[in-house]
Design an enzyme around this catalytic site. Sequence first.
Site, PDB file in Angstrom:
ATOM      1  CG  ASP A  38       3.913   1.247   3.179  1.00  0.00           C
ATOM      2  OD1 ASP A  38       4.068   2.298   3.777  1.00  0.00           O
ATOM      3  OD2 ASP A  38       4.750   0.756   2.388  1.00  0.00           O
ATOM      4  CE  LYS A  49       4.131   9.481   0.239  1.00  0.00           C
ATOM      5  NZ  LYS A  49       4.965   8.679   1.126  1.00  0.00           N
ATOM      6  CG  MET A  79       5.427   2.744  -8.386  1.00  0.00           C
ATOM      7  SD  MET A  79       6.355   3.957  -7.427  1.00  0.00           S
ATOM      8  CE  MET A  79       7.968   3.214  -7.356  1.00  0.00           C
TER       9      MET A  79
HETATM   10  N1  SAH Z   1       9.209  -1.478  -1.435  1.00  0.00           N
HETATM   11  C1  SAH Z   1       8.319  -2.166  -2.370  1.00  0.00           C
HETATM   12  C2  SAH Z   1       8.002  -1.317  -3.580  1.00  0.00           C
HETATM   13  C3  SAH Z   1       7.266  -0.042  -3.268  1.00  0.00           C
HETATM   14  S1  SAH Z   1       6.902   0.895  -4.701  1.00  0.00           S
HETATM   15  C4  SAH Z   1       8.955  -3.497  -2.762  1.00  0.00           C
HETATM   16  O1  SAH Z   1      10.133  -3.729  -2.473  1.00  0.00           O
HETATM   17  O2  SAH Z   1       8.264  -4.334  -3.349  1.00  0.00           O
HETATM   18  C5  SAH Z   1       5.252   0.339  -5.039  1.00  0.00           C
HETATM   19  C6  SAH Z   1       5.247  -0.487  -6.303  1.00  0.00           C
HETATM   20  O3  SAH Z   1       5.726  -1.796  -6.016  1.00  0.00           O
HETATM   21  C7  SAH Z   1       3.871  -0.707  -6.878  1.00  0.00           C
HETATM   22  O4  SAH Z   1       3.465   0.381  -7.692  1.00  0.00           O
HETATM   23  C8  SAH Z   1       4.091  -1.952  -7.701  1.00  0.00           C
HETATM   24  O5  SAH Z   1       4.744  -1.659  -8.919  1.00  0.00           O
HETATM   25  C9  SAH Z   1       5.061  -2.720  -6.831  1.00  0.00           C
HETATM   26  N2  SAH Z   1       4.389  -3.708  -5.961  1.00  0.00           N
HETATM   27  C10 SAH Z   1       4.441  -3.777  -4.619  1.00  0.00           C
HETATM   28  N3  SAH Z   1       3.745  -4.838  -4.165  1.00  0.00           N
HETATM   29  C11 SAH Z   1       3.255  -5.457  -5.250  1.00  0.00           C
HETATM   30  C12 SAH Z   1       2.452  -6.629  -5.459  1.00  0.00           C
HETATM   31  N4  SAH Z   1       2.014  -7.375  -4.437  1.00  0.00           N
HETATM   32  N5  SAH Z   1       2.143  -6.957  -6.733  1.00  0.00           N
HETATM   33  C13 SAH Z   1       2.578  -6.244  -7.768  1.00  0.00           C
HETATM   34  N6  SAH Z   1       3.315  -5.135  -7.643  1.00  0.00           N
HETATM   35  C14 SAH Z   1       3.660  -4.752  -6.409  1.00  0.00           C
END
Ligand code: SAH
Length: 263
Positions: free
Chosen positions: A50, A72, A186
């Site tokens: 990713d 994405k 998100m």
């Molecule tokens: N699988 C991931 C989430 C993917 S969806 C998980 O478990 O964390 C993507 C969303 O995750 C982003 O839009 C944001 O809301 C959040 N996200 C992922 N990494 C982040 C980070 N380092 N800081 C803040 N939000 C994060």
Amino acid sequence: MTRLPQHFFDALPALEAGWVWLVGGGPGDPGLITALGLKALADADVILHDALIDERLLALAPSAAERIFAGKRAGVKSCKQEEICEELIRQAKAGKRVLRLKGGDPFVFGRGGEEAQALARAGVPFRIVPGITAGIGGLAYAGIPVTHRDTNHAVTFITGHGSDGRLPQLDWGRVAKSASTLVFYMGRKFAGEIADVLIGGGRNASEPAAIVANAARPDQQVFITTLGGLAAAAEKSPALCIIVIGENVKLAGELNWLARLEK
Ligand code: SAH
């Protein structure tokens, strides 16, 4: 220098030819990957990753390993989900050791479930390696415990962005009435709408809220606000962020360990 116990890594399962491992890379800090994730990085022939994966993790893979960006990102040309699934299947069937490395946890709002289904249907053997999700570990890096006995006995993880690109169709009145802390992935784009439906459903506009942006990354930013102030805070926040609404946010004042380290 710390010596890592090789026997410990040797005893873990190995990523084998023809297999796909769906691995969570954690929220940002490369130190938050699991030992199984590290081992898979060392063994992989192909890595599909990713946009959220830290370069320092990718650098751990053998230089001969093929790295394929399969992410994405808003505004950037993105891979279609079906193409990612097809590529995973194609590489595994060609006998490669395939690592699918995703931000956070692969099964939390990351479409890892869909990828695993595609593998299962294609008869490709796979292993799921959970990771630390942003909605828990990211909050911890802002000093916000996702639960605490004094503040909340429940937590709800919600996506702020439905598959049709709008605010998800939830029973927002019920969500508002639950005594739960709410954690949004998100959520930035619809932060104002989210606050409105929650306040409309009976949540107090003065309830503590926070936005943790770029959590567990070197550029982490924390915005402490209220439900009523969420929209304004979201406008100032970088795009990659977690929104948390609940009394547990108050604990950040006492527990913001990272901010203290940086002083
Ligand atoms: N699988 C991931 C989430 C993917 S969806 C998980 O478990 O964390 C993507 C969303 O995750 C982003 O839009 C944001 O809301 C959040 N996200 C992922 N990494 C982040 C980070 N380092 N800081 C803040 N939000 C994060």
